[in-house]
Design a protein around this motif. Sequence first.
Motif, PDB file in Angstrom:
ATOM      1  N   GLN A  16     -32.166  -8.970 -36.839  1.00  0.00           N
ATOM      2  CA  GLN A  16     -33.144  -9.389 -35.834  1.00  0.00           C
ATOM      3  C   GLN A  16     -33.428  -8.259 -34.853  1.00  0.00           C
ATOM      4  N   ASP A  17     -32.345  -7.570 -34.432  1.00  0.00           N
ATOM      5  CA  ASP A  17     -32.529  -6.443 -33.515  1.00  0.00           C
ATOM      6  C   ASP A  17     -33.367  -5.353 -34.174  1.00  0.00           C
ATOM      7  N   SER A  18     -33.081  -5.110 -35.473  1.00  0.00           N
ATOM      8  CA  SER A  18     -33.848  -4.092 -36.190  1.00  0.00           C
ATOM      9  C   SER A  18     -35.318  -4.477 -36.284  1.00  0.00           C
ATOM     10  N   THR A  19     -35.572  -5.794 -36.552  1.00  0.00           N
ATOM     11  CA  THR A  19     -36.956  -6.268 -36.633  1.00  0.00           C
ATOM     12  C   THR A  19     -37.673  -6.108 -35.298  1.00  0.00           C
ATOM     13  N   ASP A  20     -36.974  -6.451 -34.209  1.00  0.00           N
ATOM     14  CA  ASP A  20     -37.576  -6.310 -32.881  1.00  0.00           C
ATOM     15  C   ASP A  20     -37.900  -4.841 -32.586  1.00  0.00           C
ATOM     16  N   GLU A  21     -36.973  -3.962 -32.952  1.00  0.00           N
ATOM     17  CA  GLU A  21     -37.211  -2.540 -32.714  1.00  0.00           C
ATOM     18  C   GLU A  21     -38.407  -2.039 -33.521  1.00  0.00           C
ATOM     19  N   GLU A  22     -38.494  -2.492 -34.794  1.00  0.00           N
ATOM     20  CA  GLU A  22     -39.617  -2.070 -35.628  1.00  0.00           C
ATOM     21  C   GLU A  22     -40.938  -2.589 -35.061  1.00  0.00           C
ATOM     22  N   SER A  23     -40.924  -3.858 -34.577  1.00  0.00           N
ATOM     23  CA  SER A  23     -42.140  -4.419 -33.999  1.00  0.00           C
ATOM     24  C   SER A  23     -42.551  -3.656 -32.747  1.00  0.00           C
ATOM     25  N   ALA A  24     -41.576  -3.317 -31.907  1.00  0.00           N
ATOM     26  CA  ALA A  24     -41.874  -2.557 -30.690  1.00  0.00           C
ATOM     27  C   ALA A  24     -42.405  -1.166 -31.046  1.00  0.00           C
ATOM     28  N   GLU A  25     -41.817  -0.582 -32.092  1.00  0.00           N
ATOM     29  CA  GLU A  25     -42.273   0.744 -32.517  1.00  0.00           C
ATOM     30  C   GLU A  25     -43.701   0.688 -33.054  1.00  0.00           C
ATOM     31  N   GLU A  26     -44.011  -0.384 -33.820  1.00  0.00           N
ATOM     32  CA  GLU A  26     -45.372  -0.544 -34.331  1.00  0.00           C
ATOM     33  C   GLU A  26     -46.372  -0.719 -33.197  1.00  0.00           C
ATOM     34  N   ASP A  27     -46.000  -1.545 -32.197  1.00  0.00           N
ATOM     35  CA  ASP A  27     -46.892  -1.736 -31.052  1.00  0.00           C
ATOM     36  C   ASP A  27     -47.132  -0.411 -30.325  1.00  0.00           C
ATOM     37  N   LYS A  28     -46.060   0.357 -30.181  1.00  0.00           N
ATOM     38  CA  LYS A  28     -46.186   1.645 -29.499  1.00  0.00           C
ATOM     39  C   LYS A  28     -47.108   2.574 -30.281  1.00  0.00           C
ATOM     40  N   THR A  29     -46.943   2.559 -31.626  1.00  0.00           N
ATOM     41  CA  THR A  29     -47.783   3.414 -32.471  1.00  0.00           C
ATOM     42  C   THR A  29     -49.248   3.006 -32.371  1.00  0.00           C
ATOM     43  N   LYS A  30     -49.504   1.681 -32.371  1.00  0.00           N
ATOM     44  CA  LYS A  30     -50.881   1.201 -32.253  1.00  0.00           C
ATOM     45  C   LYS A  30     -51.507   1.646 -30.931  1.00  0.00           C
ATOM     46  N   GLU A  31     -50.738   1.531 -29.845  1.00  0.00           N
ATOM     47  CA  GLU A  31     -51.261   1.943 -28.540  1.00  0.00           C
ATOM     48  C   GLU A  31     -51.559   3.441 -28.534  1.00  0.00           C
ATOM     49  N   GLU A  32     -50.651   4.214 -29.140  1.00  0.00           N
ATOM     50  CA  GLU A  32     -50.878   5.658 -29.184  1.00  0.00           C
ATOM     51  C   GLU A  32     -52.124   5.988 -29.999  1.00  0.00           C
ATOM     52  N   ASN A  33     -52.308   5.264 -31.115  1.00  0.00           N
ATOM     53  CA  ASN A  33     -53.499   5.498 -31.942  1.00  0.00           C
ATOM     54  C   ASN A  33     -54.780   5.153 -31.191  1.00  0.00           C
ATOM     55  N   LYS A  34     -54.736   4.020 -30.442  1.00  0.00           N
ATOM     56  CA  LYS A  34     -55.909   3.641 -29.657  1.00  0.00           C
ATOM     57  C   LYS A  34     -56.240   4.704 -28.615  1.00  0.00           C
ATOM     58  N   ASP A  35     -55.191   5.190 -27.936  1.00  0.00           N
ATOM     59  CA  ASP A  35     -55.419   6.218 -26.922  1.00  0.00           C
ATOM     60  C   ASP A  35     -55.986   7.485 -27.561  1.00  0.00           C
ATOM     61  N   LYS A  36     -55.464   7.816 -28.741  1.00  0.00           N
ATOM     62  CA  LYS A  36     -55.948   9.023 -29.419  1.00  0.00           C
ATOM     63  C   LYS A  36     -57.409   8.873 -29.840  1.00  0.00           C
ATOM     64  N   GLU A  37     -57.755   7.676 -30.374  1.00  0.00           N
ATOM     65  CA  GLU A  37     -59.148   7.430 -30.763  1.00  0.00           C
ATOM     66  C   GLU A  37     -60.079   7.535 -29.559  1.00  0.00           C
ATOM     67  N   LYS A  38     -59.616   6.982 -28.432  1.00  0.00           N
ATOM     68  CA  LYS A  38     -60.435   7.049 -27.222  1.00  0.00           C
ATOM     69  C   LYS A  38     -60.628   8.490 -26.776  1.00  0.00           C
ATOM     70  N   GLU A  39     -59.538   9.267 -26.825  1.00  0.00           N
ATOM     71  CA  GLU A  39     -59.637  10.672 -26.440  1.00  0.00           C
ATOM     72  C   GLU A  39     -60.569  11.433 -27.387  1.00  0.00           C
ATOM     73  N   ASP A  40     -60.459  11.108 -28.695  1.00  0.00           N
ATOM     74  CA  ASP A  40     -61.316  11.789 -29.670  1.00  0.00           C
ATOM     75  C   ASP A  40     -62.788  11.480 -29.413  1.00  0.00           C
ATOM     76  N   LYS A  41     -63.089  10.210 -29.096  1.00  0.00           N
ATOM     77  CA  LYS A  41     -64.477   9.841 -28.820  1.00  0.00           C
ATOM     78  C   LYS A  41     -64.995  10.563 -27.579  1.00  0.00           C
ATOM     79  N   GLU A  42     -64.152  10.598 -26.549  1.00  0.00           N
ATOM     80  CA  GLU A  42     -64.577  11.279 -25.332  1.00  0.00           C
ATOM     81  C   GLU A  42     -64.794  12.771 -25.588  1.00  0.00           C
ATOM     82  N   LYS A  43     -63.905  13.355 -26.409  1.00  0.00           N
ATOM     83  CA  LYS A  43     -64.047  14.768 -26.720  1.00  0.00           C
ATOM     84  C   LYS A  43     -65.313  15.019 -27.525  1.00  0.00           C
ATOM     85  N   ASP A  44     -65.587  14.119 -28.498  1.00  0.00           N
ATOM     86  CA  ASP A  44     -66.817  14.262 -29.289  1.00  0.00           C
ATOM     87  C   ASP A  44     -68.051  14.175 -28.408  1.00  0.00           C
ATOM     88  N   LYS A  45     -67.996  13.239 -27.449  1.00  0.00           N
ATOM     89  CA  LYS A  45     -69.129  13.092 -26.537  1.00  0.00           C
ATOM     90  C   LYS A  45     -69.321  14.351 -25.700  1.00  0.00           C
TER      91      LYS A  45
END
Length: 225
Positions: free
Chosen positions: A89-118
Amino acid sequence: MRSRYGDRHSKRKQNIVLNSLIGIVLAVILVLVANIFFFGDSPEQTVSQDQQTAQSDTNEESNSSEDAVTSDEANPEDSESNNSESADQDSTDEESAEEDKTKEENKDKEKEDKEKDKEDEQADQKPGEPNLEGPWEPVGTSQSGDDHRSSYTIGSDDWNEKIKAVESVMGLSEDEMTIWKIGGNGGPQQSYARVSKKGSGNQVYYIELEWIDDKGWKPISVSKE
């Protein structure tokens, strides 16, 4: 003669009574002996039964001890199983938290890329040169989407935001352009502008605008007239 005969007769009766009593006593003794012999437990049988009882008690104690050992052995397995489940269960929670963190990082990166393209697109647009190809973005607004009403009154918030959208296409400030007309374009959230660069002769650009709720006016097409 009669006296002797009477004495003999009396003794005979006494003998008969005594013999009868003796016979009864013997019969009782025989019955008791028979009961003891046929129905009573012999000392050997009693000892055997005691041994069997003791053996049974020993077996019960042995079984109880084995059950206790089995239970003790089972409990560590249960504990290990619980620990394993908790670790999973602890491992699952850690993996879920890691996935959420990765998604947030990807969103931030996409936003930065769009702003840079603009920014790159704006940098590619030479000052004073219209951006005829796009893409274009909404210019922002101080108006609420629910309360927005397209306005063609010079100096109003909506008018000024239309001018800002035109400036983003032309690469010029309002003072550097001639605004021939801004009007409706077939809908309450559609508009157009006819503008030209000052001192450029008769080259007019036709710019179509579309309102995006909470984001402002967005150029959607540019053409030369």
